[in-house]
Design a protein around this motif. Structure first.
Motif, PDB file in Angstrom:
ATOM      1  N   ASP A  21       0.851  -1.197   0.000  1.00  0.00           N
ATOM      2  CA  ASP A  21       0.000   0.000   0.000  1.00  0.00           C
ATOM      3  C   ASP A  21       0.883   1.242   0.000  1.00  0.00           C
ATOM      4  O   ASP A  21       1.175   1.816   1.047  1.00  0.00           O
ATOM      5  N   VAL A  22       1.316   1.640  -1.191  1.00  0.00           N
ATOM      6  CA  VAL A  22       2.205   2.796  -1.340  1.00  0.00           C
ATOM      7  C   VAL A  22       1.607   3.762  -2.355  1.00  0.00           C
ATOM      8  O   VAL A  22       1.412   3.414  -3.523  1.00  0.00           O
ATOM      9  N   VAL A  23       1.312   4.977  -1.907  1.00  0.00           N
ATOM     10  CA  VAL A  23       0.902   6.040  -2.824  1.00  0.00           C
ATOM     11  C   VAL A  23       2.159   6.534  -3.530  1.00  0.00           C
ATOM     12  O   VAL A  23       3.060   7.072  -2.878  1.00  0.00           O
ATOM     13  N   PRO A  24       2.257   6.379  -4.848  1.00  0.00           N
ATOM     14  CA  PRO A  24       3.540   6.623  -5.518  1.00  0.00           C
ATOM     15  C   PRO A  24       3.748   8.060  -5.987  1.00  0.00           C
ATOM     16  O   PRO A  24       4.513   8.296  -6.918  1.00  0.00           O
ATOM     17  N   CYS A  25       3.074   9.021  -5.357  1.00  0.00           N
ATOM     18  CA  CYS A  25       3.132  10.410  -5.833  1.00  0.00           C
ATOM     19  C   CYS A  25       3.382  11.371  -4.685  1.00  0.00           C
ATOM     20  O   CYS A  25       3.156  11.049  -3.516  1.00  0.00           O
ATOM     21  N   ASP A  26       3.802  12.571  -5.053  1.00  0.00           N
ATOM     22  CA  ASP A  26       3.959  13.696  -4.135  1.00  0.00           C
ATOM     23  C   ASP A  26       3.071  14.833  -4.621  1.00  0.00           C
ATOM     24  O   ASP A  26       2.667  14.879  -5.795  1.00  0.00           O
ATOM     25  N   TYR A  27       2.814  15.811  -3.735  1.00  0.00           N
ATOM     26  CA  TYR A  27       2.038  16.978  -4.146  1.00  0.00           C
ATOM     27  C   TYR A  27       2.739  17.762  -5.251  1.00  0.00           C
ATOM     28  O   TYR A  27       2.089  18.394  -6.097  1.00  0.00           O
ATOM     29  N   THR A  28       4.058  17.727  -5.271  1.00  0.00           N
ATOM     30  CA  THR A  28       4.784  18.446  -6.321  1.00  0.00           C
ATOM     31  C   THR A  28       4.461  17.886  -7.705  1.00  0.00           C
ATOM     32  O   THR A  28       4.568  18.608  -8.703  1.00  0.00           O
ATOM     33  N   ASP A  29       4.060  16.607  -7.775  1.00  0.00           N
ATOM     34  CA  ASP A  29       3.707  16.018  -9.069  1.00  0.00           C
ATOM     35  C   ASP A  29       2.483  16.705  -9.681  1.00  0.00           C
ATOM     36  O   ASP A  29       2.346  16.757 -10.905  1.00  0.00           O
ATOM     37  N   LEU A  30       1.602  17.216  -8.829  1.00  0.00           N
ATOM     38  CA  LEU A  30       0.424  17.925  -9.320  1.00  0.00           C
ATOM     39  C   LEU A  30       0.816  19.225 -10.009  1.00  0.00           C
ATOM     40  O   LEU A  30       0.065  19.751 -10.833  1.00  0.00           O
ATOM     41  N   GLU A  31       1.992  19.741  -9.693  1.00  0.00           N
ATOM     42  CA  GLU A  31       2.417  21.039 -10.208  1.00  0.00           C
ATOM     43  C   GLU A  31       3.332  20.923 -11.419  1.00  0.00           C
ATOM     44  O   GLU A  31       3.483  21.900 -12.159  1.00  0.00           O
ATOM     45  N   CYS A  32       3.937  19.737 -11.611  1.00  0.00           N
ATOM     46  CA  CYS A  32       4.899  19.635 -12.712  1.00  0.00           C
ATOM     47  C   CYS A  32       4.442  18.678 -13.806  1.00  0.00           C
ATOM     48  O   CYS A  32       5.202  18.394 -14.738  1.00  0.00           O
ATOM     49  N   THR A  33       3.221  18.179 -13.727  1.00  0.00           N
ATOM     50  CA  THR A  33       2.737  17.265 -14.750  1.00  0.00           C
ATOM     51  C   THR A  33       2.242  18.024 -15.976  1.00  0.00           C
ATOM     52  O   THR A  33       1.833  19.190 -15.874  1.00  0.00           O
ATOM     53  N   SER A  34       2.242  17.370 -17.118  1.00  0.00           N
ATOM     54  CA  SER A  34       1.699  18.011 -18.324  1.00  0.00           C
ATOM     55  C   SER A  34       0.222  17.692 -18.504  1.00  0.00           C
ATOM     56  O   SER A  34      -0.487  18.426 -19.188  1.00  0.00           O
ATOM     57  N   LEU A  35      -0.249  16.592 -17.856  1.00  0.00           N
ATOM     58  CA  LEU A  35      -1.669  16.235 -17.914  1.00  0.00           C
ATOM     59  C   LEU A  35      -2.106  15.804 -16.527  1.00  0.00           C
ATOM     60  O   LEU A  35      -1.550  14.863 -15.947  1.00  0.00           O
ATOM     61  N   LEU A  36      -3.105  16.490 -15.988  1.00  0.00           N
ATOM     62  CA  LEU A  36      -3.671  16.129 -14.692  1.00  0.00           C
ATOM     63  C   LEU A  36      -5.112  15.694 -14.899  1.00  0.00           C
ATOM     64  O   LEU A  36      -5.933  16.451 -15.414  1.00  0.00           O
ATOM     65  N   VAL A  37      -5.404  14.461 -14.480  1.00  0.00           N
ATOM     66  CA  VAL A  37      -6.752  13.909 -14.570  1.00  0.00           C
ATOM     67  C   VAL A  37      -7.334  13.848 -13.162  1.00  0.00           C
ATOM     68  O   VAL A  37      -6.801  13.142 -12.298  1.00  0.00           O
ATOM     69  N   LEU A  38      -8.373  14.615 -12.915  1.00  0.00           N
ATOM     70  CA  LEU A  38      -9.052  14.623 -11.616  1.00  0.00           C
ATOM     71  C   LEU A  38     -10.326  13.814 -11.768  1.00  0.00           C
ATOM     72  O   LEU A  38     -11.259  14.224 -12.472  1.00  0.00           O
ATOM     73  N   THR A  39     -10.383  12.646 -11.127  1.00  0.00           N
ATOM     74  CA  THR A  39     -11.543  11.782 -11.307  1.00  0.00           C
ATOM     75  C   THR A  39     -12.124  11.375  -9.960  1.00  0.00           C
ATOM     76  O   THR A  39     -11.384  10.997  -9.040  1.00  0.00           O
ATOM     77  N   GLY A  40     -13.426  11.498  -9.838  1.00  0.00           N
ATOM     78  CA  GLY A  40     -14.090  11.152  -8.584  1.00  0.00           C
ATOM     79  C   GLY A  40     -13.668  12.024  -7.434  1.00  0.00           C
ATOM     80  O   GLY A  40     -13.677  11.591  -6.281  1.00  0.00           O
ATOM     81  N   SER A  41     -13.304  13.263  -7.708  1.00  0.00           N
ATOM     82  CA  SER A  41     -12.833  14.173  -6.665  1.00  0.00           C
ATOM     83  C   SER A  41     -13.265  15.594  -6.972  1.00  0.00           C
ATOM     84  O   SER A  41     -12.858  16.154  -7.990  1.00  0.00           O
ATOM     85  N   ASN A  42     -14.092  16.150  -6.093  1.00  0.00           N
ATOM     86  CA  ASN A  42     -14.392  17.579  -6.185  1.00  0.00           C
ATOM     87  C   ASN A  42     -13.326  18.318  -5.387  1.00  0.00           C
ATOM     88  O   ASN A  42     -13.548  18.787  -4.273  1.00  0.00           O
ATOM     89  N   THR A  43     -12.144  18.380  -5.958  1.00  0.00           N
ATOM     90  CA  THR A  43     -10.958  18.873  -5.263  1.00  0.00           C
ATOM     91  C   THR A  43     -11.150  20.289  -4.743  1.00  0.00           C
ATOM     92  O   THR A  43     -10.646  20.640  -3.671  1.00  0.00           O
ATOM     93  N   ALA A  44     -11.871  21.103  -5.474  1.00  0.00           N
ATOM     94  CA  ALA A  44     -12.059  22.501  -5.071  1.00  0.00           C
ATOM     95  C   ALA A  44     -12.719  22.602  -3.703  1.00  0.00           C
ATOM     96  O   ALA A  44     -12.466  23.551  -2.950  1.00  0.00           O
ATOM     97  N   TRP A  45     -13.581  21.651  -3.372  1.00  0.00           N
ATOM     98  CA  TRP A  45     -14.270  21.677  -2.084  1.00  0.00           C
ATOM     99  C   TRP A  45     -13.664  20.709  -1.073  1.00  0.00           C
ATOM    100  O   TRP A  45     -13.592  21.013   0.106  1.00  0.00           O
ATOM    101  N   ALA A  46     -13.249  19.527  -1.527  1.00  0.00           N
ATOM    102  CA  ALA A  46     -12.770  18.513  -0.590  1.00  0.00           C
ATOM    103  C   ALA A  46     -11.327  18.730  -0.166  1.00  0.00           C
ATOM    104  O   ALA A  46     -10.943  18.397   0.958  1.00  0.00           O
ATOM    105  N   HIS A  47     -10.502  19.278  -1.059  1.00  0.00           N
ATOM    106  CA  HIS A  47      -9.074  19.501  -0.767  1.00  0.00           C
ATOM    107  C   HIS A  47      -8.662  20.871  -1.329  1.00  0.00           C
ATOM    108  O   HIS A  47      -7.859  20.964  -2.254  1.00  0.00           O
ATOM    109  N   PRO A  48      -9.222  21.958  -0.779  1.00  0.00           N
ATOM    110  CA  PRO A  48      -9.042  23.289  -1.385  1.00  0.00           C
ATOM    111  C   PRO A  48      -7.600  23.750  -1.489  1.00  0.00           C
ATOM    112  O   PRO A  48      -7.244  24.442  -2.452  1.00  0.00           O
ATOM    113  N   VAL A  49      -6.770  23.400  -0.523  1.00  0.00           N
ATOM    114  CA  VAL A  49      -5.376  23.879  -0.567  1.00  0.00           C
ATOM    115  C   VAL A  49      -4.639  23.253  -1.746  1.00  0.00           C
ATOM    116  O   VAL A  49      -3.880  23.934  -2.453  1.00  0.00           O
ATOM    117  N   LEU A  50      -4.867  21.976  -2.002  1.00  0.00           N
ATOM    118  CA  LEU A  50      -4.260  21.343  -3.178  1.00  0.00           C
ATOM    119  C   LEU A  50      -4.831  21.933  -4.462  1.00  0.00           C
ATOM    120  O   LEU A  50      -4.110  22.121  -5.450  1.00  0.00           O
TER     121      LEU A  50
END
Length: 929
Positions: A163-192
């Motif tokens: 059970d290893v999450v293979p990512c860091d928050y920095t990956d969200l900032e340096c990726t060329s394609l971000l797929v947000l699925t099943g997550s209302n990130t704006a409300w559930a994780h606003p800081v990210l």
């Protein structure tokens, strides 16, 4: 020369700063508290984000910003109780220990169960798991993390062996394609979400795809929104794997160097024709192909997923369908890449590290593995160890209902509200011989069933560690001493363990000792088999532990003795027996709770922006009620038209398992819903309303591997509901304190609910508000209220042909107001007064002119500006819309003019939505002209 001692005046309170971690979502934000050294937190104190914390770099969402508003002692459980009567700690823990011992003797260890929480600290979680599995000898310890992240856990373990999450928050900032699925990130994780917003501004070439049945505020940053049918994710990502294969995007030779099972996964994906994927998912074929094309041609890609993927009867297959695509295109083990599961609770990850789930052992060991069992047993020097997994959450309560579980200890969670099939959960707790609940509140839906209630410490007192969604361990430090007789969860469990004769295994005096043992266990006979190895963190003194900075695993020790994190799977070596990652062949299957002619609507549920879980903490802050004051059902306009309902009309929601008393919610018409789908927020419960019991509607359908409930796809009917009268009432805080014998909830139940009515309460700045719909006429409701109100109040009434107003004063201040009429709130009658208008009146000094205005409902113009959008500065929708018309064409411009969005930033997506909607309206007008 004499040096005078500096003087501290009463106007200059002595302050200290403490750093801790936010107790809400899995982002794990660092928090700085500046507080008075002399006692509990006061209004002088401040909360800000920790500037150097890698999770948030000083930013907090609206919930974190208002942490201190939730920290008073009102409603706190401060003493142990048995059968509702106060007892001392020794009596309470002796009763718990004796009952566990008796239950084991009479029925065996599997008749005992613990149900714990992602709100516990890692040290609490570790002690609970050790006591249950290593000393009681049962694996019947599960957690509310089962309800949110267990499918992600199982997906990672199937693919990576751990059970290893293979990512860091920095990956969200340096990726060329971000797929947000099943997550209302704006409300559930606003800081990210704000980090993603800034990354997209800095890199305009970055593409963002949002996959969600609803067009949420997260879509404000989307280049493409795919409103797929709920539950069809496996078909979508199998289609992506098939598309990649058919277009020659998979380098099978290179992928084969570090994976196995690719051909089987492709064969399984091909069972659905590519042309049918759009139909199965309910998507535009061109949009679908755009997404697929972007993914296979991206340089890097992150798929960021949460409850919309996990809370499903096929949640594990969904996770592996996503992981398959990342493995096939080598989007893993390097910056800007990976399948990134985001946790919903502050320490869901820490609980996973110590084996908090029924099918796990501590330190990422497997309970089904004999070698792992023996290693953990030897390390703990424990007398017992179960040989197989225990009952997962839904099965645990089912077994309790069947009489197999005789004792349950519930810690820091509210399963009556959060578990599916509420009827069965309530039935199970009634039948259980002893129900023990450790919590911070005096009452909630679950505590109503407690034989013994134990006062635990809360966020501002707890001391230990949590692990966030990017595997970062942070200290949660106690800012103040525990109130009353409250104790830390680990202390309570150690007391019980000692009384059971297990003193040698539970003699801790400080959480640093527990953390050290946990860290040593992760290293014990590890030999590099598992990435969770905290050996570099062992041997810390109490002072070093207290000062520990945030640290991320896997860890390496540098030549200068400093620690640094290692990216998981950077070397393409995985925690499987072969060292290779596994493709998992998955196939699409329908949700278990399918719609029918009797139950034609798909029920989806999730979080609102300003509330958290069952509102134990956020429910205490009036500012967090301003954005959304009560639970609504969100319905597509065409569905509302077919049902014959308008905004604020009431409807009944029923399902196959809802029982005789179904849920009642006011309607909010939302064009962003998929037609045929409805949405209800999860937070409100029986504590907040007569019929706000969402869990009644969900069947106990679960994923066969993870046991995670299907909480994103229920099947319900909707029936319009007419009442004889509607209204609102308000009571001031001062009066509630002065008239402690007035139990307003009891009054509402006797006057409203007992007559087949509806009520829902919420906080306002100066008191409590309640929305009411009754089968009684307005006059009868007013009469019923008057009979229950204190005789010391002076009451005034005003009647018209279609409304009734009741105003009460106490000691020459306005203290109680009730507004009732016969028309549905959807018609916006005069009695449907703004909360803010009444709020401003409560506690004002009495004078005849004000009284006359209130009785006539003469509302000042300033209070007619619509709902709150910015909670931090109480900026309302109409004020914002006017500013947009006046030229505020950007979020920053609105901030300059109105301050909205300039504090926590949680409202920025809503501001962007309003700007966009205004632009569309202007465009439509221009087109028509």
């Amino acid at each position: 020369m004499n040096m005078a001692t500096p003087k501290t005046t009463m106007l200059e309170p002595l302050l200290r700063q403490k750093q801790t971690t936010c107790p809400y979502c899995g982002v794990g934000c660092g928090v700085d508290i500046s507080c008075n050294v002399s006692g509990r937190i006061t209004s002088l104190d401040k909360v800000t984000g920790t500037p150097e914390h890698p999770a948030n770099y000083g930013r907090l969402c609206v919930k974190g910003t208002n942490l201190l508003e939730t920290n008073d002692l009102s409603g706190r459980l401060l003493h142990p109780t048995m059968a509702g009567a106060k007892v001392d700690w020794d009596t309470a823990t002796r009763a718990v220990a004796d009952k566990i011992t008796q239950t084991i003797a009479e029925h065996g260890p599997d008749a005992v169960a613990f149900y714990v929480s992602g709100q516990l600290l890692t040290e609490d979680y570790y002690v609970a798991n050790k006591l249950m599995k290593g000393f009681i000898g049962s694996a019947n310890i599960d957690t509310n993390s089962r309800l949110c992240m267990s499918s992600a856990v199982a997906g990672y373990k199937r693919a990576f062996g751990e059970d290893v999450v293979p990512c860091d928050y920095t990956d969200l900032e340096c990726t060329s394609l971000l797929v947000l699925t099943g997550s209302n990130t704006a409300w559930a994780h606003p800081v990210l979400f704000q980090r993603i917003q800034r990354a997209k501004l800095c890199n305009p070439d970055m593409k963002v795809v949002v996959i969600d049945p609803r067009e949420t505020e997260t879509c404000t940053i989307a280049d493409l929104h795919l409103p797929l049918k709920a539950g069809s994710d496996v078909a979508l990502f199998n289609g992506l794997l098939q598309f990649a294969h058919n277009n020659g995007a998979i380098d099978e030779a290179a992928i084969g160097e570090f994976t196995q099972g690719l051909n089987d996964a492709i064969t399984s994906a091909n069972t659905i024709d590519a042309k049918d994927v759009a139909s199965l998912c309910g998507l535009n074929e061109a949009d679908l192909n755009t997404f697929y094309d972007w993914f296979i041609n991206a340089d890097t890609a992150v798929t960021f997923y949460s409850m919309g993927v996990n809370q499903s009867s096929a949640g594990v297959d969904k996770a592996n369908a996503i992981i398959n695509c990342h493995l096939a295109l080598d989007f893993i083990g390097k910056p800007g890449c990976g399948p990134f599961s985001i946790t919903g609770q502050p320490n869901a990850m820490g609980g996973r590290e110590v084996g908090g789930l029924a099918n796990m052992l501590a330190a990422h060991c497997d309970i089904e593995n004999p070698e792992h069992r023996e290693n953990v047993k030897a390390f703990w020097q424990s007398p017992a160890m179960p040989e197989c997994g225990g009952l997962k959450a839904v099965d645990l309560f089912s077994a309790m209902d069947a009489g197999q579980i005789k004792f349950v200890w519930i810690m820091g969670t509210n399963p009556v509200v959060s578990m599916p099939y509420r009827e069965q959960v309530e039935s199970a707790l009634k039948k259980c011989d002893m129900v023990v609940v450790s919590d911070i509140v005096q009452s909630n839906d679950t505590l109503a069933f407690a034989d013994i209630a134990l006062p635990a410490t809360g966020w501002s007192e707890k001391d230990g560690t949590v692990t966030n969604s990017e595997r970062r361990i942070s200290r949660q430090r106690g800012i103040m001493p525990p109130p009353g007789e409250a104790k830390h969860d680990w202390q309570i469990m150690c007391d019980v363990a000692n009384k059971m004769g297990f003193a040698s295994g539970f003699s801790y005096s400080h959480p640093s000792e527990i953390f050290d043992e946990h860290a040593r266990l992760t290293a014990y006979k590890n030999d590099g088999a598992r990435l969770l190895n905290l050996a570099p963190l062992t041997g810390k003194s109490q002072a070093q532990y207290d000062a520990m900075a945030p640290v991320q695993w896997p860890l390496t020790i540098n030549s200068d003795k400093t620690l640094s994190a290692v990216r998981p799977f950077h070397n393409k070596v995985f925690s499987t027996p072969t060292g290779k990652a596994n493709f998992v062949a998955v196939q699409f299957s329908l949700p278990i709770q399918v719609t029918s002619s009797e139950f034609p609507f798909v029920l989806n549920s999730g979080r609102m922006r300003d509330q958290w879980h069952t509102m134990t903490r956020t429910g205490k802050a009036p500012v967090l009620h301003a954005h959304t004051d009560l639970a609504n059902v969100y319905v597509h306009p065409e569905d509302a038209k077919a049902l014959g309902v308008s905004t604020n009309d009431y409807v009944t929601l029923s399902s196959k398992v809802s029982g005789e008393t179904a849920c009642i919610f006011p309607v909010q018409i939302d064009k962003r819903q998929r037609q045929g789908d409805v949405f209800v927020p999860i937070h409100w419960s029986g504590e907040w309303g007569s019929h706000s019991k969402l869990a009644k509607l969900y069947a106990p359908a679960t994923d066969p591997i993870s046991g995670q409930p299907e909480l994103k796809h229920g099947a319900v009917s909707i029936t319009p509901l007419n009442f004889s009268s509607y209204g609102k009432l308000y009571i001031s805080d001062d009066v509630q304190v002065a008239n402690g014998e007035l139990d307003i909830v009891k009054v509402l139940n006797e006057v409203v609910e007992s007559n087949n009515g509806y009520w829902a309460k919420y906080l306002i700045d100066n008191g409590l508000g309640v929305s009411i719909a009754s089968q009684l006429e307005s006059q009868a409701v007013i009469k019923g209220l008057l009979e229950k109100l204190p005789k010391t109040w002076v009451c005034y009434q005003h009647k018209t042909a279609d409304s009734q107003v009741l105003i009460c004063t106490y000691q020459d201040s306005f203290c109680f107001m009730a507004f009732f009429g016969a028309h549905s709130p959807s018609t916006k009658p005069k009695y449907d007064v703004p909360n803010s208008w009444v709020d401003s009146a409560l506690t004002q000094s009495f004078n005849p002119e004000k009284l006359a205005n209130f009785l006539r409902c003469d509302i000042d113009e300033e209070f007619l500006n619509g709902p709150v959008v910015c909670s931090c500065f109480s900026v309302r929708e109409k004020t914002i819309s006017k500013a947009i018309v006046d030229g505020g064409s950007s979020v920053s411009a609105l901030g300059d003019t109105l301050k909205c969005g300039t504090n926590c930033g949680s409202c920025k997506p809503a501001l962007a939505t309003l700007i966009n909607e205004h632009a569309i309206t202007v465009e439509d007008v221009a087109r028509e002209s």
